[in-house]
Design a protein around this motif. Structure first.
Motif: not given
Length: 322
Positions: A80-81, A83-84
């Motif tokens: 997720q990090e 992707d951010d």
């Protein structure tokens, strides 16, 4: 079957945009490859992901990325990090500038790709961008994101399409001074240079990649042929290595004499593209075994070396596909 696109997105030059697909321009699937097997059982070796301390196997969902900062210290980074912080250019090749092709140092070249219009629309915009680059006799420099990493890509017209070559960043290229600093400065006489030039002239010709032969690949195929047919293998004598050159001028003269005596290289026609082999059955010789004893079959004619080579390559491709 046509290869799958490595990337799909848009090519953009200022306000001109078109959908494109990026395909690999090279392939290693034609080469003979090996699996690791257990000598005692003949079974293939598989690798498990295990915890370095406990030795226990770890499930895929429990594996995350970590950046090593110390011997036993890692900074965990989640998907997720990552992707951010995904780059905006993920789906667009943005052309930033145009440079002369001769300005690109060959050390910066990584691998080539083919860039083509994706679908039935946008061919006119693609042609405008392609012909603009061609008319300027330059290379377009852009950016593309592959596997979450942004790469610099050089776009060069090739026929009706574009060839895109990934480029290295400056921090990835080592300075030659680290290696060339200890090379001695020596004085070369004009006579030596003249002799060397004559040798080069004798060996000069057009670039013909169809004449390149992978001798090691041919030797591998020959080895597999012999082992499958039960031929006893004898160890080859170690090749003799050349001794120190005592007289450089004498060596140049002998080299030139040898080149004059050697016949000119035969002209070869361009090879036709290889057809894909039907599969494992066509891999050179039949394997003798229980089934062969139970069902005697008519002897297959011996394959010519080139046909056998194609068959091995076909088997190698079908192995990888499986």
């Amino acid at each position: 079957m046509a290869p799958r696109a490595n990337w799909k997105g848009f090519l953009r030059l200022s306000l001109v945009t078109c959908p494109v697909a990026l395909y690999p321009a090279t392939s290693d699937t034609e080469k003979v490859s090996f699996n690791q097997i257990n000598r005692k059982t003949g079974h293939r070796i598989k690798y498990a992901k295990v915890d370095a301390d406990t030795g226990e196997e770890v499930a895929s969902e429990d594996i995350v990325k970590g950046y090593k900062v110390d011997t036993d210290t890692y900074i965990e980074v989640s998907k997720q990090e990552l992707d951010d912080i995904a780059l905006e250019s993920t789906h667009t090749i943005e052309i930033d500038e145009f440079v002369p092709k001769t300005d690109i140092d060959s050390r910066y070249l990584i691998r080539p790709y083919y860039l083509v219009p994706d679908g039935k629309v946008g061919h006119d915009a693609f042609a405008v961008i392609r012909e603009t680059i061609r008319s300027m006799n330059k290379v377009a420099i852009g950016r593309v994101v592959l596997t979450n990493r942004e790469h610099i890509i050089a776009l060069d017209p090739l026929g009706k399409g574009l060839m895109g070559t990934l480029l290295r960043y400056p921090y990835e290229v080592r300075s030659e001074q680290e290696y060339f600093g200890d090379i001695q400065d020596v004085k070369i006489t004009k006579d030596m240079l003249d002799l060397a030039r004559h040798i080069v002239e004798k060996k000069s010709g057009a670039f013909q990649p169809d004449r390149f032969e992978d001798h090691y690949e041919s030797a591998l195929i020959d080895l597999i042929n012999k082992k499958r047919s039960g031929v006893d293998l004898t160890a080859k004598a170690a090749p003799k290595t050349g001794g120190n050159v005592i007289n450089l001028m004498d060596a140049l003269k002998r080299s030139l004499a040898n080149e004059r005596e050697a016949p000119p290289p035969a002209k070869t026609k361009a090879k036709k593209p290889r057809k894909a082999a039907a599969g494992q059955r066509e891999m050179l010789l039949p394997i003798s075994g229980k089934r062969a004893k139970e069902e005697p079959a008519a002897q297959e004619p011996k394959q010519e070396p080139k046909k056998a080579e194609k068959a091995v390559r076909g088997a190698a491709r079908s192995k990888k596909a499986g």
